[in-house]
Design a protein around this motif. Structure first.
Motif, PDB file in Angstrom:
ATOM      1  N   UNK A 125      46.587  45.156  38.409  1.00  0.00           N
ATOM      2  CA  UNK A 125      46.353  45.132  36.971  1.00  0.00           C
ATOM      3  C   UNK A 125      45.084  45.933  36.745  1.00  0.00           C
ATOM      4  N   UNK A 126      44.987  46.604  35.590  1.00  0.00           N
ATOM      5  CA  UNK A 126      43.769  47.377  35.338  1.00  0.00           C
ATOM      6  C   UNK A 126      42.553  46.457  35.414  1.00  0.00           C
ATOM      7  N   UNK A 127      41.572  46.880  36.164  1.00  0.00           N
ATOM      8  CA  UNK A 127      40.427  45.986  36.363  1.00  0.00           C
ATOM      9  C   UNK A 127      39.152  46.795  36.562  1.00  0.00           C
ATOM     10  N   UNK A 128      38.023  46.120  36.480  1.00  0.00           N
ATOM     11  CA  UNK A 128      36.731  46.752  36.765  1.00  0.00           C
ATOM     12  C   UNK A 128      36.018  45.896  37.798  1.00  0.00           C
TER      13      UNK A 128
ATOM     14  N   UNK B 230      40.898  29.299  35.112  1.00  0.00           N
ATOM     15  CA  UNK B 230      41.843  30.383  34.849  1.00  0.00           C
ATOM     16  C   UNK B 230      41.450  31.593  35.694  1.00  0.00           C
ATOM     17  N   UNK B 231      42.420  32.180  36.393  1.00  0.00           N
ATOM     18  CA  UNK B 231      42.121  33.318  37.247  1.00  0.00           C
ATOM     19  C   UNK B 231      41.842  34.553  36.398  1.00  0.00           C
ATOM     20  N   UNK B 232      40.685  35.174  36.602  1.00  0.00           N
ATOM     21  CA  UNK B 232      40.368  36.389  35.844  1.00  0.00           C
ATOM     22  C   UNK B 232      40.227  37.594  36.766  1.00  0.00           C
ATOM     23  N   UNK B 233      40.382  37.380  38.087  1.00  0.00           N
ATOM     24  CA  UNK B 233      40.274  38.508  38.998  1.00  0.00           C
ATOM     25  C   UNK B 233      40.434  38.058  40.437  1.00  0.00           C
TER      26      UNK B 233
ATOM     27  N   UNK C 223      37.757  42.405  38.432  1.00  0.00           N
ATOM     28  CA  UNK C 223      37.983  41.544  37.270  1.00  0.00           C
ATOM     29  C   UNK C 223      38.918  42.279  36.315  1.00  0.00           C
ATOM     30  N   UNK C 224      39.952  41.590  35.848  1.00  0.00           N
ATOM     31  CA  UNK C 224      40.930  42.223  34.970  1.00  0.00           C
ATOM     32  C   UNK C 224      40.265  42.688  33.673  1.00  0.00           C
ATOM     33  N   UNK C 225      40.735  43.823  33.179  1.00  0.00           N
ATOM     34  CA  UNK C 225      40.131  44.419  31.989  1.00  0.00           C
ATOM     35  C   UNK C 225      40.212  43.530  30.753  1.00  0.00           C
ATOM     36  N   UNK C 226      41.173  42.551  30.769  1.00  0.00           N
ATOM     37  CA  UNK C 226      41.276  41.635  29.634  1.00  0.00           C
ATOM     38  C   UNK C 226      39.979  40.842  29.463  1.00  0.00           C
TER      39      UNK C 226
END
Lengths: 266, 262, 156
Positions: C38-41, C64-67, C87-90
């Motif tokens: 997933x797009x992430x930084x 909640x999993x964020x990355x 970490x997901x871009x969301x």
């Protein structure tokens, strides 16, 4: 007395020597067999009909035993896991335990053992019978290489069939564990799956389990076909070869599993 | 070349474990004729056939076919040569998972890319020749012994070979089947211009069609010639074998210690 | 011919059951779906002890999993463990003063990185480092500290 000791020692050493030589010779003959099959393998990829028939014999006919065994193994894992984990108040981990033991070990290994018994023995008997009824000789006389026509498709079919059977075994087993743990023993449904998917890694666990299944398939097929191909062409010879095929293949699977586990899961 | 022998065996020796099967055996098999190799059971007749076609390697000596040493050939050259050979096995050796039609079509499909209708025609011709055109859809397990052997014969000459080898074609057949096979072998040889080699111990049937025959004993050829010459052989052994006498140079009893009481 | 068709139907069935099993294992049993790119930084954090943390362990906020943990290495300057996380871009608005700690899910569960959200206006940008971290709990040091505090308490 001294002479007796000397004589016995000599005999022991000679026995050890001849056993070693015998083992080396057996190993060498199998290596030559493998060497002769390898160039025939690519050829058999294109014989779709031949391959299809062998996958049917090796894979589809093994399906009932794989489904039944998988279900029961999974149910037992669920039951035992629950008993043990209750002592630590963490019966939610029963899903993880069932899934990991199935994916890493029991799936590939038990499927391989059943495959050796069901399909491996049939391969040995079939090829042994083809030898004793001169069908292998007849192929050679028709200028058709038995390695290409008989041996290679069966090896390839095993390599395709066993990983599929192992996957089916694992899925059925996890379902069996689910039925016992969640349906019967009252473990929380959400926790069962959540913990499992948290802990089971696609690459480290599932792919490694598949690699195991492929290795086992190659070993079982080669052992079974070698025994058939080199069997004494009488009914007694073929029946001995069939027994040897199952015993050797099972032991090799268990031994190689230990090596693979120690390499994969450190 | 027409008169040169097709198969020449020179000083062939063969050992199995430490047992000597053949000892410096030499034999010339004439082209275009039916040759019979005879001898009692256990003299290695089938082994000799396997040596000729290159399925076994001799301990020493050579086998020449058309002047080529069979054991010096590369695998490909040997397979090339085998397309010139047909063999009828003792058991028929039909492939058990194919029906009669596919069994006969098998060598054609393996070696040539032919259109299916042509294959069907060729197969039907061969089946007609052995009188089994109606049995094309049967599986080998559904055939009687005699029928299986006729199907195997059809398969053996489906590639129109130069040589046909028969390994004990008459063993275990009823008299009618034997008669059918004898006339088939003779007809085939004449009409296809074949060289046939029959290994057998059924003296009467073989000698009735063979033009050249030899008798094996203890790893050697003891007598060879036309059937008439064999009948007049002075060798006691040959006479015993041809006439089927119970006792003679080949003793009735297996070698045994003298029986003594006490 | 019918035998051939029977074989083909059988093999088709086998492949079908295998596919169902694979999908089941991928989606329900393993973390396959979580592994999809997933797009992430990337963010970093230094810990003095990572305990049993592994690569691909989840990074969570309030459960909640964020990355995912991308890489664990040693920071050449401080010689502490450097944990790189995707970490997901969301979730690109984590406050600057958020803290990362290594926690354990359940008593026997695996370890993950828990992020406690701070209140700063500024956010952690790509490549930034958590300023506040808490290392994994190691049972031995925990007991050691307990003993010390107990003996100190006794002295008073």
């Amino acid at each position: 007395m001294l002479a007796w000791i000397l004589q016995t020692t000599t005999r022991l050493i000679a026995g050890l020597g001849s056993a070693t030589l015998g083992a080396l010779q057996g190993l060498g003959k199998r290596a030559l067999f493998v060497w002769a099959v390898i160039p025939a393998l690519p050829y058999s990829v294109w014989r779709i009909r031949l391959l299809m028939k062998q996958i049917y014999f090796a894979g589809v006919l093994s399906l009932p035993i794989i489904l039944t065994a998988g279900l029961f193994v999974g149910m037992v894992l669920g039951l035992q896991g629950h008993h043990i984990l209750t002592t630590y108040n963490s019966e939610e981990a029963v899903g993880t335990m069932t899934a990991l033991s199935l994916i890493r070990e029991l799936g590939p290994v038990v499927a391989a053992l059943l495959f050796a018994g069901r399909a491996g023995s049939a391969l040995t008997a079939e090829v042994g019978l083809m030898k004793s009824t001169e069908q292998l000789s007849a192929l050679e006389m028709m200028a058709v290489d038995p390695m290409k026509f008989v041996i290679a498709p069966r090896i390839l079919a095993s390599i395709i069939a066993l990983p599929m059977l192992a996957m089916i075994f694992i899925a059925t087993g996890i379902f069996g564990g689910y039925v016992v743990a969640v349906g019967w023993l009252g473990v929380d449904d959400g926790a069962f799956w959540a913990q499992m998917s948290e802990q089971v890694d696609w690459y480290d666990d599932v792919i490694n389990g598949l690699v195991k299944a492929v290795v086992f398939a190659i070993l079982i097929a080669i052992i079974a076909l070698y025994e058939g191909y080199e069997s004494v062409p009488t009914s007694e010879g073929v029946s001995h070869a069939t027994t040897r095929s199952v015993v050797h293949a099972s032991l090799v699977v268990l031994g190689v599993d230990f090596i693979l586990t120690s390499l994969m899961f450190t | 070349m027409q008169n040169a022998p097709l198969i020449e065996i020179e000083n062939l020796s063969f050992y199995r474990a430490d047992r000597k099967i053949f000892d410096k055996l030499s034999l010339q098999i004439p082209r275009g004729q039916i040759t019979a190799i005879m001898g009692p059971s256990g003299t290695g007749k089938t082994t000799l056939l396997k040596l000729i076609v290159g399925q076994l390697k001799p301990s020493s000596g050579r086998v020449l076919i058309n002047g080529q040493d069979v054991n010096q050939l590369s695998r490909n050259a040997l397979y090339e040569l085998r397309q010139q050979m047909g063999m009828l096995f003792q058991t028929g050796a039909l492939l058990t998972d194919l029906n009669v039609f596919d069994n006969i079509a098998f060598p054609l499909r393996e070696h040539f890319k032919l259109p299916e209708p042509l294959i069907a025609n060729l197969v039907r011709m061969k089946l007609e020749a052995v009188g089994l055109r109606g049995a094309y859809a049967l599986m080998p397990a559904e055939l009687s012994g005699g029928m299986a052997r006729r199907v195997a014969l059809a398969r053996a000459f489906v590639l129109d070979p130069q040589m046909l080898f028969y390994d004990e074609p008459f063993v275990g057949q009823d008299p009618i089947t034997m008669g059918v096979l004898v006339s088939l072998i003779q007809k085939l040889n004449a009409s296809l211009n074949l060289t046939s080699i029959i290994v057998s111990h059924d003296v009467n049937e073989v000698l009735s069609i063979a033009e050249f025959a030899c008798v094996l004993s203890e790893g050697r050829i003891v007598e060879q010639g036309t059937p008439q010459e064999l009948q007049q052989s002075e060798s006691d052994y040959v006479q015993q074998f041809l006439k089927g006498l119970p006792d003679g140079p080949v003793p009735l009893h297996y070698p045994v210690e003298p029986w003594s009481v006490g | 011919m019918t035998r051939q068709i029977k074989a083909e139907i059988g093999v088709g069935l086998l492949v079908l059951i295998t596919l169902v099993s694979m999908v089941f294992i991928a989606l329900k049993v393993s973390n396959f779906s979580a592994l999809q790119d997933r797009p992430s930084y990337q963010l970093e954090a230094l810990f003095s002890n990572v305990g049993g943390l592994t690569v691909r362990a989840p990074v969570k906020v309030s459960g909640v999993t964020i990355g995912r943990v991308a890489k664990i290495s040693i920071d050449p300057i401080s010689y502490r463990a450097k944990v790189a996380m995707d970490i997901y871009n969301d979730y690109n608005d984590l406050p600057m003063d958020s803290s990362a700690s290594i926690l354990t899910s359940g008593l026997l569960g695996s370890q993950y990185v828990g992020v406690e959200i701070g209140g700063d206006e500024e956010v952690l940008a790509d490549g930034a480092r958590f300023n506040y971290t808490q290392s994994a709990l190691v049972l031995e040091s925990l007991i050691g500290r307990l003993m010390v505090s107990l003996t100190e308490g006794g002295d008073k």
